[in-house]
Design a protein around this motif. Structure first.
Motif, PDB file in Angstrom:
ATOM      1  N   SER A 102      95.893  52.219 -37.884  1.00  0.00           N
ATOM      2  CA  SER A 102      95.123  51.986 -39.067  1.00  0.00           C
ATOM      3  C   SER A 102      96.568  52.007 -39.884  1.00  0.00           C
ATOM      4  O   SER A 102      97.467  51.768 -40.744  1.00  0.00           O
ATOM      5  CB  SER A 102      94.113  52.765 -40.172  1.00  0.00           C
ATOM      6  N   LEU A 103      96.995  53.365 -39.622  1.00  0.00           N
ATOM      7  CA  LEU A 103      98.332  53.715 -40.639  1.00  0.00           C
ATOM      8  C   LEU A 103      99.844  53.229 -40.522  1.00  0.00           C
ATOM      9  O   LEU A 103     100.431  52.605 -41.257  1.00  0.00           O
ATOM     10  CB  LEU A 103      98.295  55.642 -40.363  1.00  0.00           C
ATOM     11  N   MET A 104      99.352  52.494 -38.794  1.00  0.00           N
ATOM     12  CA  MET A 104     100.684  51.218 -38.651  1.00  0.00           C
ATOM     13  C   MET A 104     100.754  50.590 -39.536  1.00  0.00           C
ATOM     14  O   MET A 104     102.022  49.572 -39.752  1.00  0.00           O
ATOM     15  CB  MET A 104     100.386  51.257 -37.295  1.00  0.00           C
ATOM     16  N   VAL A 105      99.187  49.296 -39.762  1.00  0.00           N
ATOM     17  CA  VAL A 105      99.767  48.740 -40.931  1.00  0.00           C
ATOM     18  C   VAL A 105      99.548  48.771 -41.541  1.00  0.00           C
ATOM     19  O   VAL A 105     100.617  48.381 -42.356  1.00  0.00           O
ATOM     20  CB  VAL A 105      98.074  48.228 -40.886  1.00  0.00           C
TER      21      VAL A 105
ATOM     22  N   GLU B 295     114.545  44.206 -36.245  1.00  0.00           N
ATOM     23  CA  GLU B 295     114.371  42.652 -35.500  1.00  0.00           C
ATOM     24  C   GLU B 295     113.738  43.231 -34.528  1.00  0.00           C
ATOM     25  O   GLU B 295     112.394  42.858 -34.101  1.00  0.00           O
ATOM     26  CB  GLU B 295     115.251  41.672 -35.557  1.00  0.00           C
ATOM     27  N   SER B 296     113.387  43.975 -33.469  1.00  0.00           N
ATOM     28  CA  SER B 296     113.453  43.345 -32.213  1.00  0.00           C
ATOM     29  C   SER B 296     112.213  45.076 -33.232  1.00  0.00           C
ATOM     30  O   SER B 296     110.896  45.048 -32.461  1.00  0.00           O
ATOM     31  CB  SER B 296     114.115  44.834 -31.138  1.00  0.00           C
ATOM     32  N   LEU B 297     112.415  45.849 -33.757  1.00  0.00           N
ATOM     33  CA  LEU B 297     110.756  46.791 -34.096  1.00  0.00           C
ATOM     34  C   LEU B 297     110.088  46.282 -34.838  1.00  0.00           C
ATOM     35  O   LEU B 297     109.238  46.192 -34.802  1.00  0.00           O
ATOM     36  CB  LEU B 297     111.510  47.932 -34.633  1.00  0.00           C
ATOM     37  N   ARG B 298     110.834  44.880 -35.455  1.00  0.00           N
ATOM     38  CA  ARG B 298     109.521  43.966 -36.438  1.00  0.00           C
ATOM     39  C   ARG B 298     108.045  43.337 -35.340  1.00  0.00           C
ATOM     40  O   ARG B 298     107.357  43.106 -35.240  1.00  0.00           O
ATOM     41  CB  ARG B 298     109.806  43.037 -37.124  1.00  0.00           C
ATOM     42  N   PHE B 299     109.466  42.593 -34.416  1.00  0.00           N
ATOM     43  CA  PHE B 299     108.288  41.871 -33.176  1.00  0.00           C
ATOM     44  C   PHE B 299     107.296  43.045 -32.519  1.00  0.00           C
ATOM     45  O   PHE B 299     106.376  43.056 -31.759  1.00  0.00           O
ATOM     46  CB  PHE B 299     109.216  41.488 -31.695  1.00  0.00           C
ATOM     47  N   SER B 300     107.647  44.514 -32.439  1.00  0.00           N
ATOM     48  CA  SER B 300     107.077  45.367 -31.593  1.00  0.00           C
ATOM     49  C   SER B 300     106.005  46.002 -32.462  1.00  0.00           C
ATOM     50  O   SER B 300     104.687  46.101 -31.681  1.00  0.00           O
ATOM     51  CB  SER B 300     108.033  46.588 -30.691  1.00  0.00           C
ATOM     52  N   PHE B 301     105.891  45.975 -33.834  1.00  0.00           N
ATOM     53  CA  PHE B 301     104.616  46.303 -33.965  1.00  0.00           C
ATOM     54  C   PHE B 301     104.697  44.867 -34.327  1.00  0.00           C
ATOM     55  O   PHE B 301     102.852  44.865 -35.026  1.00  0.00           O
ATOM     56  CB  PHE B 301     105.600  46.807 -35.897  1.00  0.00           C
ATOM     57  N   GLU B 302     103.841  44.036 -34.741  1.00  0.00           N
ATOM     58  CA  GLU B 302     103.717  42.612 -35.052  1.00  0.00           C
ATOM     59  C   GLU B 302     102.798  42.186 -33.285  1.00  0.00           C
ATOM     60  O   GLU B 302     101.906  41.967 -33.830  1.00  0.00           O
ATOM     61  CB  GLU B 302     104.677  41.483 -35.518  1.00  0.00           C
ATOM     62  N   GLN B 303     103.374  43.467 -32.168  1.00  0.00           N
ATOM     63  CA  GLN B 303     102.387  42.701 -31.289  1.00  0.00           C
ATOM     64  C   GLN B 303     101.319  43.465 -30.821  1.00  0.00           C
ATOM     65  O   GLN B 303     100.933  43.545 -30.690  1.00  0.00           O
ATOM     66  CB  GLN B 303     103.911  42.252 -30.365  1.00  0.00           C
ATOM     67  N   ALA B 304     101.787  45.050 -31.437  1.00  0.00           N
ATOM     68  CA  ALA B 304     101.524  46.146 -30.947  1.00  0.00           C
ATOM     69  C   ALA B 304     100.228  46.236 -32.176  1.00  0.00           C
ATOM     70  O   ALA B 304      99.505  46.405 -31.742  1.00  0.00           O
ATOM     71  CB  ALA B 304     102.255  47.094 -31.727  1.00  0.00           C
TER      72      ALA B 304
ATOM     73  N   PHE C  10      92.235  45.324 -40.885  1.00  0.00           N
ATOM     74  CA  PHE C  10      92.118  44.312 -39.751  1.00  0.00           C
ATOM     75  C   PHE C  10      91.181  43.054 -40.291  1.00  0.00           C
ATOM     76  O   PHE C  10      91.704  41.847 -40.147  1.00  0.00           O
ATOM     77  CB  PHE C  10      92.082  44.556 -38.121  1.00  0.00           C
ATOM     78  N   GLY C  11      91.108  43.305 -40.369  1.00  0.00           N
ATOM     79  CA  GLY C  11      89.775  41.991 -40.885  1.00  0.00           C
ATOM     80  C   GLY C  11      90.636  41.535 -41.912  1.00  0.00           C
ATOM     81  O   GLY C  11      90.608  40.018 -42.227  1.00  0.00           O
ATOM     82  N   GLN C  12      91.285  41.931 -42.849  1.00  0.00           N
ATOM     83  CA  GLN C  12      92.368  41.079 -44.431  1.00  0.00           C
ATOM     84  C   GLN C  12      93.026  41.079 -43.917  1.00  0.00           C
ATOM     85  O   GLN C  12      93.828  39.825 -43.858  1.00  0.00           O
ATOM     86  CB  GLN C  12      91.968  42.412 -45.509  1.00  0.00           C
ATOM     87  N   ARG C  13      94.308  41.544 -42.697  1.00  0.00           N
ATOM     88  CA  ARG C  13      95.474  41.266 -42.084  1.00  0.00           C
ATOM     89  C   ARG C  13      95.254  40.008 -41.253  1.00  0.00           C
ATOM     90  O   ARG C  13      96.035  39.277 -41.301  1.00  0.00           O
ATOM     91  CB  ARG C  13      96.119  42.168 -41.700  1.00  0.00           C
ATOM     92  N   TYR C  14      93.986  39.365 -40.655  1.00  0.00           N
ATOM     93  CA  TYR C  14      93.769  38.450 -39.440  1.00  0.00           C
ATOM     94  C   TYR C  14      93.327  37.478 -40.263  1.00  0.00           C
ATOM     95  O   TYR C  14      93.040  37.064 -39.876  1.00  0.00           O
ATOM     96  CB  TYR C  14      94.344  39.111 -38.518  1.00  0.00           C
ATOM     97  N   LYS C  15      92.757  37.599 -41.545  1.00  0.00           N
ATOM     98  CA  LYS C  15      92.142  36.599 -42.032  1.00  0.00           C
ATOM     99  C   LYS C  15      90.703  36.525 -42.050  1.00  0.00           C
ATOM    100  O   LYS C  15      90.955  34.912 -41.035  1.00  0.00           O
ATOM    101  CB  LYS C  15      92.523  35.057 -42.666  1.00  0.00           C
TER     102      LYS C  15
END
Length: 551
Positions: A113-116, A128-137, A168-173
C-alpha cells in the motif's frame, strides 16, 4: 509550516541522511535483515532529494540516483510468476543472497500500500525504467489477491488487507473490491468501537493499523469512504492518547518486541504527532512516519500532553478470537496515569501470540531517564532467552490500585525458581527488604519477598530473586508528594518506605497472602484460598470489574 509538518520534514531529513551516507552492499541494497527497510530508507532518500528540506547537506542528484537504484533492486525481487504460490510477494530476510531468499507473505501487507502512495506522489520525477517497474509491481500486487480474505480476527493483518482493498480497488477501478474494502472498514470500526481492540497495547502492530488506514485516507477519492477512514483514525489516535505518556506506551501489551520493552524506541509516529520528547537516534522501525500523518484533534492531543490530574483507565479487552471461549470473553486492563509516571497492567494471564503478553509495569516518560524507561518483574516462560526481557510464564497473580502494584509468583517444582526485574537508571538504595530509587521525578519502592541481586548496566539494572514462593510490591510517589511527606532525598524515602514493609504470609502449602499499606494508608491484600481462588481486596472491598468499560 505547522509543527507537525516540521517534524515530518525532520524525520525525512534525518533518515535520508542515513540512507545517503550508508554504503551499498554488493547486492545494491542497504540492508539484508528486512527488505522493507530498503524500501523505506530509499523512499526517504528520494523524497529529500526532491523537496525543500533544510537538513539536506548532500548532493541531491546523487541521492536521487542512489534511491532509484535501491528501489529498482527492491522491485525486481518480487515474485511475478502468476502461477506461483507466492505470486506478488517479496522475500523478507535477504540471506544468503536476495535472489536466493524465500518469499514471505509479510512485506507486501504494509509495503504494498505504501508503494502506491510513493508512486502516485513521485511518478512524474522517477526515471522511465523505474516508473515501468513500479507499474508492473503494483499490477502484480493487485492481481495476486493477497488481500481478498474475510474478516475473522479483527487484527493488524486484516486491517492492512482492508486498507489494501480500498487502495487497489480504487487504483484499478475494481468496484467490487472497493465495496468489499468499505464494508470491511465499516465492520472493523463497528467492532473495535463497540468491543475494543484485542491487540491491546500491541506494538509495532498498532502502527500498522495507523499507517495502513492513513495511507488509504491520503489516497481516497471517495468522500464517504474518506469520512469513515477519518473516523477510524480518530479512534486510533484517541486510543493512543489514552495510553500515552511522553513517548511511552503505558499499560499492558498483548505483544511486544525488544525495541518496545524495557525502552520505548518505536516512537517516530509519536514524535511526529506529539513532539514532546527529544529525538531518539535509535530508529528500529522507520516505515512511513515522515510521509503522512493524520493530525489528531486538539482534544486528543491535549489528553496525551496534559497529565496534571491523575486518572485511572479501566478497560474491558475482548480476547483474541482464537483464545476466546465465547464472543463476550474478555480481559481487564488497568492503568493509573500521572504526569510523571504510569503504572498498571492486565488482570488476567493470556497466552497471546508467541507468548508476548506483558503483564504489568511502571512506565516513565522517555526524557525522564537515560535508557530503559519501564520497571517490571516477571517469571520467564516459553520463548525466553537471556538478555531479552520478554516472554513471561503463567505463574503470577496481580493486584493493581492507583500507585501500587502487588505481584505474586508461586512457582512449581518443574519451573525455574527465579524472577527477573528491570530498573531504569537512577539513584537506587539497596536494602535487605528491597530497592528504593529516584528516577526522573519519581520515587519508587520495590519490596521483594526473597533475597535478590542487582547487576548495574549502562542503560538499566537487572534484578534477580530466587524462591518458589516470591512476590514484589511496587509503589510510586512523585517528588512533590514526597516533599509534602517530609522526604527530601532517596535515603529519606527508603527510610519511610521501609516502615511500610508488606506482610508476606504462606498460609498453607500452595496458598499465600500479601498485605500492604500504601502511602495513603489504604490496605491492599492479594491472596489465594481453597481451590486457588484469588482474593484481591482494597480497604476490605473486592476489585469491582463491573466498572470496566470499552472506551
Amino acid at each position: 509550516m505547522t509543527n507537525l509538518q516540521r517534524r515530518k520534514d525532520e524525520v525525512i531529513g534525518k533518515i535520508a541522511a542515513k540512507a545517503f551516507w550508508q554504503p551499498l552492499l554488493d547486492s545494491g541494497l542497504l540492508f539484508l535483515d528486512d527488505i522493507r527497510d530498503n524500501f523505506y530508507y530509499a523512499s526517504y532518500l528520494f523524497a529529500a532529494s526532491q523537496e525543500e528540506n533544510e537538513q539536506v547537506e548532500w548532493d541531491r542528484e546523487q541521492g536521487k540516483r542512489k534511491a532509484e537504484e535501491i528501489l529498482f533492486r527492491v522491485l525486481e525481487l518480487q515474485d511475478q510468476h502468476s502461477d506461483s504460490s507466492t505470486y506478488g510477494h517479496w522475500p523478507l530476510k535477504l540471506r544468503p543472497t536476495p535472489r536466493e531468499a524465500s518469499k514471505n507473505t509479510l512485506p507486501v501487507e504494509l509495503m504494498g500500500s505504501l508503494m502506491v502512495y510513493f508512486y502516485e506522489r513521485y511518478a512524474n520525477v522517477l526515471n522511465e525504467s523505474l516508473r515501468f517497474s513500479f507499474e508492473q509491481a503494483l499490477l502484480h500486487i493487485y492481481q495476486s489477491n493477497f488481500y481478498r480474505k474475510p474478516l475473522e480476527h479483527f487484527g493488524h493483518h486484516e486491517a492492512k488487507y482492508t486498507a489494501a482493498k480500498l487502495i487497489f480497488g480504487q487504483r484499478y477501478k475494481d468496484k467490487e473490491l472497493l465495496e468489499d474494502g468499505y464494508q470491511s472498514l465499516q465492520n472493523t470500526l463497528s467492532r473495535i468501537t463497540s468491543m475494543g481492540m484485542s491487540e491491546y497495547g500491541s506494538l509495532p502492530w498498532f502502527w500498522h493499523w495507523v499507517q495502513a488506514f492513513t495511507c488509504a485516507w491520503e489516497l481516497s477519492e471517495n468522500v464517504e469512504i474518506k469520512h469513515t477512514l477519518a473516523q477510524m483514525l480518530d479512534y486510533l489516535w484517541a486510543e493512543r492518547s489514552t495510553f500515552y505518556l511522553g513517548g511511552a506506551f503505558v499499560g499492558p501489551h498483548a505483544r511486544i518486541w525488544p525495541h518496545d520493552m524495557p525502552r520505548d524506541t518505536n516512537v517516530l509516529h509519536d514524535y511526529v504527532q506529539f513532539g514532546d520528547f527529544k529525538w531518539l537516534e535509535e530508529m528500529p522501525r522507520t516505515e512511513y512516519a515522515g510521509f503522512f500523518a493524520y493530525e489528531a484533534s486538539t482534544e486528543v492531543k491535549h489528553k496525551a500532553l496534559t497529565r496534571a490530574m491523575p486518572m485511572e483507565v479501566k478497560r474491558r479487552v475482548p480476547k483474541a478470537a482464537a483464545l476466546a471461549a465465547h464472543k463476550d470473553d474478555c480481559l481487564h486492563s488497568y492503568v493509573y496515569i500521572t504526569e510523571n509516571y504510569a503504572m498498571g497492567g492486565i488482570w488476567e494471564r493470556s497466552l497471546e501470540f508467541d507468548n508476548e503478553q506483558h503483564r504489568w509495569d511502571i512506565a516513565l516518560p522517555l526524557d525522564a531517564v537515560q535508557g530503559a524507561n519501564h520497571v517490571y518483574f516477571f517469571h520467564p516462560g516459553s520463548g525466553y532467552s537471556e538478555g531479552d526481557l520478554r516472554h513471561q510464564s503463567e505463574y503470577s497473580e496481580v493486584l493493581f490500585h492507583e500507585n501500587t502494584i502487588i505481584a505474586s509468583y508461586q512457582l512449581p517444582e518443574d519451573q525455574p525458581d527465579t524472577i527477573i526485574g528491570c530498573l531504569p537508571v537512577g539513584d537506587w538504595v539497596e536494602e535487605t527488604s528491597g530497592l528504593f530509587g529516584f528516577c526522573g521525578n519519581v520515587y519508587i519502592a520495590i519490596h521483594v519477598q526473597q533475597p535478590y541481586q542487582r547487576v548495574v548496566l549502562e542503560d538499566r539494572s537487572i534484578v534477580t530473586s530466587r524462591g518458589r514462593s516470591n512476590a514484589v510490591v511496587v509503589a510510586c510517589i512523585d517528588k512533590n508528594t514526597a516533599n509534602s511527606l517530609g522526604i527530601e532525598d532517596v535515603h529519606q524515602f527508603a527510610k519511610t518506605a521501609k516502615q511500610k514493609q508488606p506482610s508476606f504470609t504462606q498460609v498453607i502449602e500452595g496458598d499465600f497472602r500479601i498485605t500492604y499499606m500504601n502511602f495513603k494508608n489504604e490496605i491492599l491484600v492479594l491472596g489465594s484460598g481453597p481451590d486457588s481462588e484469588m482474593s484481591r481486596l482494597v480497604n476490605g472491598k473486592a476489585v469491582d470489574f463491573t466498572t470496566y468499560t470499552v472506551t
